[in-house]
Design a protein around this motif. Structure first.
Motif, PDB file in Angstrom:
ATOM      1  N   ALA A 200       0.814  -1.225   0.000  1.00 48.33           N
ATOM      2  CA  ALA A 200       0.000   0.000   0.000  1.00 48.33           C
ATOM      3  C   ALA A 200       0.841   1.266   0.000  1.00 48.33           C
ATOM      4  CB  ALA A 200      -0.928   0.005   1.207  1.00 48.33           C
ATOM      5  N   ARG A 201       2.074   1.166   0.453  1.00 53.09           N
ATOM      6  CA  ARG A 201       2.920   2.352   0.666  1.00 53.09           C
ATOM      7  C   ARG A 201       4.325   2.050   0.163  1.00 53.09           C
ATOM      8  NH1 ARG A 201       5.915   6.248   1.510  1.00 53.09           N
ATOM      9  NH2 ARG A 201       6.178   7.437   3.454  1.00 53.09           N
ATOM     10  N   VAL A 202       4.898   2.967  -0.603  1.00 57.21           N
ATOM     11  CA  VAL A 202       6.252   2.808  -1.133  1.00 57.21           C
ATOM     12  C   VAL A 202       7.091   3.984  -0.660  1.00 57.21           C
ATOM     13  CG1 VAL A 202       7.686   2.641  -3.202  1.00 57.21           C
ATOM     14  CG2 VAL A 202       5.428   1.557  -3.164  1.00 57.21           C
ATOM     15  N   ALA A 203       8.213   3.679  -0.015  1.00 57.61           N
ATOM     16  CA  ALA A 203       9.146   4.708   0.449  1.00 57.61           C
ATOM     17  C   ALA A 203      10.478   4.462  -0.255  1.00 57.61           C
ATOM     18  CB  ALA A 203       9.312   4.639   1.957  1.00 57.61           C
ATOM     19  N   PHE A 204      10.877   5.393  -1.095  1.00 55.86           N
ATOM     20  CA  PHE A 204      12.068   5.198  -1.936  1.00 55.86           C
ATOM     21  C   PHE A 204      13.064   6.310  -1.709  1.00 55.86           C
ATOM     22  CE2 PHE A 204      14.367   6.295  -5.852  1.00 55.86           C
ATOM     23  CZ  PHE A 204      15.032   5.101  -6.096  1.00 55.86           C
ATOM     24  N   THR A 205      14.336   5.941  -1.578  1.00 57.03           N
ATOM     25  CA  THR A 205      15.442   6.886  -1.613  1.00 57.03           C
ATOM     26  C   THR A 205      16.415   6.424  -2.679  1.00 57.03           C
ATOM     27  OG1 THR A 205      15.252   7.420   0.739  1.00 57.03           O
ATOM     28  CG2 THR A 205      17.335   7.950  -0.343  1.00 57.03           C
ATOM     29  N   GLY A 206      16.782   7.312  -3.588  1.00 54.88           N
ATOM     30  CA  GLY A 206      17.691   6.947  -4.666  1.00 54.88           C
ATOM     31  C   GLY A 206      17.758   8.033  -5.713  1.00 54.88           C
ATOM     32  N   SER A 207      18.153   7.661  -6.901  1.00 52.21           N
ATOM     33  CA  SER A 207      18.341   8.634  -7.966  1.00 52.21           C
ATOM     34  C   SER A 207      17.006   9.127  -8.509  1.00 52.21           C
ATOM     35  CB  SER A 207      19.153   8.016  -9.109  1.00 52.21           C
ATOM     36  OG  SER A 207      18.373   7.073  -9.830  1.00 52.21           O
ATOM     37  N   ALA A 209      16.212   9.460 -11.666  1.00 54.31           N
ATOM     38  CA  ALA A 209      15.780   8.630 -12.799  1.00 54.31           C
ATOM     39  C   ALA A 209      15.020   7.407 -12.314  1.00 54.31           C
ATOM     40  CB  ALA A 209      16.994   8.228 -13.634  1.00 54.31           C
ATOM     41  N   VAL A 210      15.556   6.713 -11.314  1.00 57.98           N
ATOM     42  CA  VAL A 210      14.871   5.529 -10.782  1.00 57.98           C
ATOM     43  C   VAL A 210      13.597   5.940 -10.049  1.00 57.98           C
ATOM     44  CG1 VAL A 210      15.074   3.564  -9.224  1.00 57.98           C
ATOM     45  CG2 VAL A 210      17.021   4.224 -10.647  1.00 57.98           C
ATOM     46  N   GLY A 211      13.646   7.069  -9.349  1.00 55.78           N
ATOM     47  CA  GLY A 211      12.459   7.540  -8.651  1.00 55.78           C
ATOM     48  C   GLY A 211      11.276   7.762  -9.578  1.00 55.78           C
ATOM     49  N   ARG A 212      11.560   8.275 -10.749  1.00 58.32           N
ATOM     50  CA  ARG A 212      10.473   8.477 -11.722  1.00 58.32           C
ATOM     51  C   ARG A 212       9.845   7.136 -12.120  1.00 58.32           C
ATOM     52  NH1 ARG A 212      13.922  12.883 -14.081  1.00 58.32           N
ATOM     53  NH2 ARG A 212      12.790  14.830 -13.684  1.00 58.32           N
ATOM     54  N   ARG A 213      10.683   6.117 -12.304  1.00 57.89           N
ATOM     55  CA  ARG A 213      10.148   4.802 -12.677  1.00 57.89           C
ATOM     56  C   ARG A 213       9.348   4.199 -11.527  1.00 57.89           C
ATOM     57  NH1 ARG A 213      15.360   4.153 -14.994  1.00 57.89           N
ATOM     58  NH2 ARG A 213      16.022   2.651 -13.413  1.00 57.89           N
ATOM     59  N   ILE A 214       9.863   4.360 -10.307  1.00 54.75           N
ATOM     60  CA  ILE A 214       9.148   3.849  -9.137  1.00 54.75           C
ATOM     61  C   ILE A 214       7.781   4.518  -9.027  1.00 54.75           C
ATOM     62  CG2 ILE A 214       9.132   3.833  -6.615  1.00 54.75           C
ATOM     63  CD1 ILE A 214      11.064   1.800  -7.680  1.00 54.75           C
ATOM     64  N   ALA A 215       7.746   5.838  -9.197  1.00 50.24           N
ATOM     65  CA  ALA A 215       6.484   6.576  -9.081  1.00 50.24           C
ATOM     66  C   ALA A 215       5.489   6.118 -10.138  1.00 50.24           C
ATOM     67  CB  ALA A 215       6.747   8.074  -9.200  1.00 50.24           C
ATOM     68  N   ALA A 216       5.977   5.892 -11.352  1.00 56.14           N
ATOM     69  CA  ALA A 216       5.083   5.465 -12.428  1.00 56.14           C
ATOM     70  C   ALA A 216       4.488   4.090 -12.141  1.00 56.14           C
ATOM     71  CB  ALA A 216       5.847   5.449 -13.757  1.00 56.14           C
ATOM     72  N   LEU A 227       9.339   9.970  -2.222  1.00 60.54           N
ATOM     73  CA  LEU A 227      10.556   9.869  -3.032  1.00 60.54           C
ATOM     74  C   LEU A 227      11.577  10.877  -2.524  1.00 60.54           C
ATOM     75  CD1 LEU A 227       8.839   9.918  -6.557  1.00 60.54           C
ATOM     76  CD2 LEU A 227       9.611   7.878  -5.326  1.00 60.54           C
ATOM     77  N   GLU A 228      12.695  10.386  -2.018  1.00 59.25           N
ATOM     78  CA  GLU A 228      13.810  11.256  -1.632  1.00 59.25           C
ATOM     79  C   GLU A 228      14.901  11.011  -2.663  1.00 59.25           C
ATOM     80  OE1 GLU A 228      17.279  12.285  -0.644  1.00 59.25           O
ATOM     81  OE2 GLU A 228      17.144  10.871   1.016  1.00 59.25           O
ATOM     82  N   LEU A 229      15.100  11.982  -3.552  1.00 64.70           N
ATOM     83  CA  LEU A 229      15.887  11.767  -4.768  1.00 64.70           C
ATOM     84  C   LEU A 229      17.186  12.576  -4.757  1.00 64.70           C
ATOM     85  CD1 LEU A 229      12.851  11.780  -7.245  1.00 64.70           C
ATOM     86  CD2 LEU A 229      13.832   9.854  -5.955  1.00 64.70           C
ATOM     87  N   GLY A 230      17.783  12.736  -5.912  1.00 66.83           N
ATOM     88  CA  GLY A 230      19.105  13.335  -6.009  1.00 66.83           C
ATOM     89  C   GLY A 230      19.108  14.844  -5.845  1.00 66.83           C
ATOM     90  N   GLY A 435      12.292  15.172  -5.536  1.00 65.40           N
ATOM     91  CA  GLY A 435      11.351  14.260  -4.920  1.00 65.40           C
ATOM     92  C   GLY A 435      10.105  14.890  -4.350  1.00 65.40           C
ATOM     93  N   MET A 436       9.388  14.061  -3.581  1.00 64.15           N
ATOM     94  CA  MET A 436       8.143  14.491  -2.945  1.00 64.15           C
ATOM     95  C   MET A 436       7.922  13.649  -1.701  1.00 64.15           C
ATOM     96  SD  MET A 436       5.431  12.885  -5.646  1.00 64.15           S
ATOM     97  CE  MET A 436       5.315  11.127  -5.962  1.00 64.15           C
ATOM     98  N   GLY A 437       7.161  14.200  -0.770  1.00 65.16           N
ATOM     99  CA  GLY A 437       6.969  13.536   0.509  1.00 65.16           C
ATOM    100  C   GLY A 437       8.101  13.892   1.461  1.00 65.16           C
ATOM    101  N   ARG A 438       7.953  13.515   2.708  1.00 68.10           N
ATOM    102  CA  ARG A 438       8.914  13.869   3.731  1.00 68.10           C
ATOM    103  C   ARG A 438       9.242  12.683   4.639  1.00 68.10           C
ATOM    104  NH1 ARG A 438       9.610  17.095   0.598  1.00 68.10           N
ATOM    105  NH2 ARG A 438       9.610  19.378   0.740  1.00 68.10           N
ATOM    106  N   GLU A 439      10.506  12.638   5.037  1.00 70.66           N
ATOM    107  CA  GLU A 439      10.947  11.721   6.070  1.00 70.66           C
ATOM    108  C   GLU A 439      11.308  12.530   7.311  1.00 70.66           C
ATOM    109  OE1 GLU A 439      13.846   8.907   4.751  1.00 70.66           O
ATOM    110  OE2 GLU A 439      12.385   7.953   3.421  1.00 70.66           O
ATOM    111  N   HIS A 440      11.408  11.816   8.437  1.00 68.24           N
ATOM    112  CA  HIS A 440      11.710  12.437   9.733  1.00 68.24           C
ATOM    113  C   HIS A 440      10.530  13.301  10.220  1.00 68.24           C
ATOM    114  CE1 HIS A 440      15.769  11.004   9.196  1.00 68.24           C
ATOM    115  NE2 HIS A 440      15.943  11.736   8.128  1.00 68.24           N
ATOM    116  N   GLY A 441      10.586  13.639  11.503  1.00 72.72           N
ATOM    117  CA  GLY A 441       9.556  14.480  12.081  1.00 72.72           C
ATOM    118  C   GLY A 441       8.217  13.760  12.192  1.00 72.72           C
TER     119      GLY A 441
END
Length: 461
Positions: A200-207, A209-216, A227-230, A435-441
């Motif tokens: 139900a939930r995807v949390a990605f950290t990386g490049s 280019a890969v983040g765009r594929r993950i989001a799609a 997505l926490e990206l470059g 990216g989009m979304g937030r980690e921490h806090g």
């Protein structure tokens, strides 16, 4: 599938081999996590908080073993490994406190009608983390997910699964069977995990280019995604700023972890009046750096993580030099200690022109581009010439001036006359191509929760 072979960046030594997951094993792990969630939610927030604190304590007790494992597998020094593991432990303490604060709310809506909002876990979470911080990026996702009541599957980079497996083993002792598991493999395995209908939930950290594929791919299932990206972060230094403090901040961020940090400054944008002084300060400091094997006591910087990573960095540097930039330092260190690994020396690239790759690309290694500017308007223009917006730093003796400049640079996380540390208490993430979304806090905890609203006659509840 062929087993995964994990090699030490220091010298290519094989540290282990692991079988990789496939569609069937991923399906089994997702379903097991979903089953385990029921008991984890029923345990209640106080019990979940207690477990998070137990995981933190057990991990802390194992620090000597974990630091050596992380250092060997990733390539960072022992000191850096201990710092990262501290960042892994911190979120468990933080979200233990926040777990008991999660609650719904009740409203009397008038006309004999009431409303009730319940908050619960969004569902099974799939996390994908890169190799540069395999421990801390695991913890910053796992802790809030567990606090919220979610099941959790982590896919580490294929080059750093061993530290992930060990950290998961420590945590699994305290968790319902199947609630937390590790998925092993490369990009194809990651895509299978993201696309699984039970996630139900995807949390990605990386490049990016890969983040765009993950989001799609996640978008096909309308999954919640962060997505926490470059980044190609600017460090703006204006005339009159404390150059000594700024130099120390740059050395502690840009060259930390051999420069393999998404949110580290990549471009020093410096006003002409203080450029030469700043270059001298940095040159002195990079000459003190001692590249060497990660666990050697005398090493102050380990190798780059992969041979390919070193090749890409060297291509970016060569492109800038060919375009007219001056290289200070750099190259591969001499000596038997560094001959078999992916070592480089730290470097400055002075005055790379517009069009040079280092002006707009993420450089993942110990090289800092230095761009001189006339005034703050030109500094802002240079800072904003990339598509990214992860971090930014602004230094000025005039506090209001610094704030004015900072607000004109789009970034998710901005330091003003401050060391580039990321704090667990504050939301972290990027804008634009970062990216989009937030980690921490508390924001991270919110991202693992789902609200459900109930409307009913007031007298019946």
């Amino acid at each position: 599938m062929a087993p995964l072979s994990i090699q030490a960046p220091d010298d290519g030594t094989v540290l282990g081999q692991l079988p990789t997951d496939d569609a069937a094993s991923i399906d089994a792990k997702v379903k097991a996590a979903a089953r385990a969630m029921a008991g984890w939610v029923d345990a209640g927030p106080m019990r979940r908080a207690e477990v998070l604190l137990q995981i933190a304590a057990d991990t802390k007790a194992a620090l000597p073993e974990l630091a050596e494992k992380l250092s060997k597998e990733q390539g960072k020094t022992r000191k850096e490994a201990l710092m990262e593991l501290d960042r892994y432990i911190g979120p468990f303490i933080q979200y233990a406190g926040l777990a008991t604060a999660v609650g719904g709310r009740h409203h009397q809506l008038g006309g004999g009608v009431a409303g009730h909002v319940e908050r619960g876990p969004v569902g099974v979470t799939a996390a994908i983390v890169p190799w540069n911080f395999p421990a801390s990026l695991f913890g910053s996702k796992l802790a809030p997910a567990l606090a919220a009541g979610c099941g959790f599957l982590i896919k580490p980079a294929e080059t750093t699964p061993l530290i992930t497996l060990r950290l998961a083993e420590i945590a699994q002792v305290h968790l319902p069977e199947g609630l937390l598991d590790v998925v092993i493999g490369g990009p194809d395995v990651g895509e299978l995990l993201v696309e699984h209908p039970g996630v139900a939930r995807v949390a990605f950290t990386g490049s990016t280019a890969v983040g765009r594929r993950i989001a799609a791919r996640a978008g096909q299932g309308l999954k919640r995604v962060s997505l926490e990206l470059g980044g190609c972060d600017p460090f703006v230094l204006l005339a009159g700023a404390d150059t000594g403090a700024a130099a120390r901040a740059l050395m502690g961020t840009r060259f930390y972890n051999a420069g393999q940090v998404c949110v580290a400054p990549k471009r020093l944008i410096v006003q002409d009046a203080v450029a030469d002084e700043m270059i001298d300060l940095l040159t002195t400091r990079i000459n003190r750096v001692v590249p060497g094997p990660s666990l050697a006591p005398e090493s102050t910087m380990g190798p780059l993580h992969t041979e390919r990573g070193r090749a890409v960095l060297e291509e970016q540097i060569a492109d800038a030099v060919d375009a007219g930039a001056e290289l200070v330092g750099g190259g591969r260190p001499d000596g038997e200690r560094t001959g078999r690994g992916w070592f480089v020396r730290p470097a400055l690239l002075l005055d790379p022109p517009q069009g040079a790759r280092v002006r707009t690309e993420e450089t993942f290694g110990p090289v800092l581009s230095v761009v001189r500017v006339r005034d703050e308007d030109e500094a802002i223009a240079v800072a904003n010439e990339t598509p990214y917006g992860l971090g930014a730093s602004v230094w000025s003796a005039d506090r209001q001036r610094a704030w004015d400049v900072a607000r004109r640079i789009p970034a998710g996380y901005t330091w003003i006359n401050a060391l580039g540390r990321v704090y667990d208490e504050l939301p972290f993430g990027g804008v634009r191509a970062s990216g989009m979304g937030r980690e921490h806090g508390v924001e991270a905890l919110e991202s693992y929760l789902e609200d459900r609203t109930f409307i009913y006659p007031a007298a019946s509840h």
